[in-house]
Design an enzyme around this catalytic site. Sequence first.
Site, PDB file in Angstrom:
ATOM      1  N   PHE A  10       0.432   9.673  -0.868  1.00 16.44           N
ATOM      2  CA  PHE A  10       0.577   9.178  -2.875  1.00 16.44           C
ATOM      3  C   PHE A  10       2.440   9.645  -3.179  1.00 16.44           C
ATOM      4  O   PHE A  10       2.544  10.868  -3.538  1.00 16.44           O
ATOM      5  CB  PHE A  10      -0.003   9.750  -4.088  1.00 16.44           C
ATOM      6  CG  PHE A  10      -0.035   7.910  -5.142  1.00 16.44           C
ATOM      7  CD1 PHE A  10      -0.476   6.644  -5.212  1.00 16.44           C
ATOM      8  CD2 PHE A  10       0.770   8.514  -6.208  1.00 16.44           C
ATOM      9  CE1 PHE A  10      -0.372   5.580  -6.222  1.00 16.44           C
ATOM     10  CE2 PHE A  10       1.076   7.373  -7.094  1.00 16.44           C
ATOM     11  CZ  PHE A  10       0.453   6.437  -6.846  1.00 16.44           C
ATOM     12  N   GLU A  38      10.991  -4.837  -3.229  1.00 25.28           N
ATOM     13  CA  GLU A  38       9.621  -4.676  -3.446  1.00 25.28           C
ATOM     14  C   GLU A  38      10.033  -2.500  -3.763  1.00 25.28           C
ATOM     15  O   GLU A  38      10.671  -2.772  -2.737  1.00 25.28           O
ATOM     16  CB  GLU A  38       8.693  -4.417  -2.669  1.00 25.28           C
ATOM     17  CG  GLU A  38       7.589  -4.525  -2.810  1.00 25.28           C
ATOM     18  CD  GLU A  38       7.073  -4.738  -4.248  1.00 25.28           C
ATOM     19  OE1 GLU A  38       7.237  -3.890  -5.246  1.00 25.28           O
ATOM     20  OE2 GLU A  38       5.720  -4.953  -4.768  1.00 25.28           O
ATOM     21  N   ASP A  39       8.794  -1.850  -3.785  1.00 26.96           N
ATOM     22  CA  ASP A  39       9.350  -0.696  -3.990  1.00 26.96           C
ATOM     23  C   ASP A  39       8.678   0.001  -3.117  1.00 26.96           C
ATOM     24  O   ASP A  39       9.161   0.272  -1.854  1.00 26.96           O
ATOM     25  CB  ASP A  39       8.469   0.080  -5.321  1.00 26.96           C
ATOM     26  CG  ASP A  39       7.391  -0.101  -5.620  1.00 26.96           C
ATOM     27  OD1 ASP A  39       6.594  -1.408  -5.265  1.00 26.96           O
ATOM     28  OD2 ASP A  39       6.903  -0.002  -7.336  1.00 26.96           O
ATOM     29  N   ARG A  71       8.881   8.022 -12.928  1.00 31.03           N
ATOM     30  CA  ARG A  71      10.211   7.172 -12.049  1.00 31.03           C
ATOM     31  C   ARG A  71      11.513   7.638 -12.405  1.00 31.03           C
ATOM     32  O   ARG A  71      12.359   6.985 -11.395  1.00 31.03           O
ATOM     33  CB  ARG A  71      10.074   6.445 -12.911  1.00 31.03           C
ATOM     34  CG  ARG A  71       8.568   5.474 -13.107  1.00 31.03           C
ATOM     35  CD  ARG A  71       8.737   3.627 -13.416  1.00 31.03           C
ATOM     36  NE  ARG A  71       7.801   2.998 -14.314  1.00 31.03           N
ATOM     37  CZ  ARG A  71       6.711   2.321 -13.559  1.00 31.03           C
ATOM     38  NH1 ARG A  71       6.805   2.089 -12.365  1.00 31.03           N
ATOM     39  NH2 ARG A  71       5.221   2.232 -13.975  1.00 31.03           N
TER      40      ARG A  71
HETATM   41  P1  IMP Z   1      -0.344  -2.365  -2.486  1.00 26.04           P
HETATM   42  O1  IMP Z   1      -1.225  -3.934  -3.153  1.00 26.04           O
HETATM   43  O2  IMP Z   1      -2.236  -2.114  -2.566  1.00 26.04           O
HETATM   44  O3  IMP Z   1       0.791  -3.070  -1.489  1.00 26.04           O
HETATM   45  O4  IMP Z   1       0.230  -2.033  -3.647  1.00 26.04           O
HETATM   46  C1  IMP Z   1       1.329  -2.422  -3.541  1.00 26.04           C
HETATM   47  C2  IMP Z   1       2.024  -1.831  -5.369  1.00 26.04           C
HETATM   48  O5  IMP Z   1       1.171  -0.424  -5.363  1.00 26.04           O
HETATM   49  C3  IMP Z   1       3.263  -1.302  -5.181  1.00 26.04           C
HETATM   50  O6  IMP Z   1       4.618  -2.213  -5.765  1.00 26.04           O
HETATM   51  C4  IMP Z   1       3.653   0.412  -6.168  1.00 26.04           C
HETATM   52  O7  IMP Z   1       3.666  -0.652  -7.364  1.00 26.04           O
HETATM   53  C5  IMP Z   1       2.249   0.936  -5.864  1.00 26.04           C
HETATM   54  N1  IMP Z   1       1.988   1.728  -4.760  1.00 26.04           N
HETATM   55  C6  IMP Z   1       1.641   1.649  -3.934  1.00 26.04           C
HETATM   56  N2  IMP Z   1       1.366   2.687  -3.218  1.00 26.04           N
HETATM   57  C7  IMP Z   1       2.628   3.900  -3.969  1.00 26.04           C
HETATM   58  C8  IMP Z   1       2.866   4.611  -4.273  1.00 26.04           C
HETATM   59  O8  IMP Z   1       2.647   5.633  -3.172  1.00 26.04           O
HETATM   60  N3  IMP Z   1       3.413   5.009  -5.087  1.00 26.04           N
HETATM   61  C9  IMP Z   1       3.237   4.844  -6.103  1.00 26.04           C
HETATM   62  N4  IMP Z   1       2.916   3.499  -6.501  1.00 26.04           N
HETATM   63  C10 IMP Z   1       2.308   2.645  -5.484  1.00 26.04           C
HETATM   64 MG    MG Z   2       3.577   0.460  -9.434  1.00 26.83          MG
END
Ligand code: IMP
Ligand code: MG
Length: 178
Positions: free
Chosen positions: A154, A101-102, A167
């Site tokens: 963010f 995961e990123d 990206r």
């Molecule tokens: P979650 O479900 O809130 O944990 O969100 C996960 C997804 O939201 C990640 O896989 C990212 O694609 C996106 N995301 C959350 N925070 C960021 C950020 O700071 N930058 C870019 N994408 C984010």
């Molecule tokens: Mg994303």
Amino acid sequence: MSASKKQVSKVLISPEHIQKRVAELGASLSDDYRGKDVLLICVLKGAVIFLSDLMRHLDLSVEIDFMAVSSYGASTESSGVVRILKDLEYSIEGRHCLIVEDIIDTGLTLKYLEENLRSRQPASLKIVTLLDKPKRRKVKIEPDYCGFTIPDEFVVGYGLDYNEKFRELPGISVLSDR
Ligand code: IMP
Ligand code: MG
């Protein structure tokens, strides 16, 4: 706020720092999975650069597969309602799987994904994330391996986007309003 009003401000993690940490993660994973075949499950699209760098540091027999999920909601906020846009190509039953995961933010996307994949009965299922924003967590989920814990900002770059942009940046930068 439209994308044009957002811009990259400071570099939070330099490309060199990322590369060093990814190599360390690769070494840990190579130790921990020694002798096993591993399926790397990359979550599109943000984790592709991390996957491609990480896998070259793995001294293991690996295969890769991809999943695309979308979580409804505003562009910088996850809603927890997750939809599978692209599923895995093959069954993962009995296989050692590692979700790549990123970033883990609220944790809602990964929580859903983990439960979904666990129901397919893999031999093991672990999570490696490049970034973790624990302050924002809404559900209980912890990565097994994490590159960097970051503050509640963010971020974009190294695969991570804001409205599909940024990206390509080699480092991780904070996105801010102009
Ligand atoms: P979650 O479900 O809130 O944990 O969100 C996960 C997804 O939201 C990640 O896989 C990212 O694609 C996106 N995301 C959350 N925070 C960021 C950020 O700071 N930058 C870019 N994408 C984010
Ligand atoms: Mg994303």
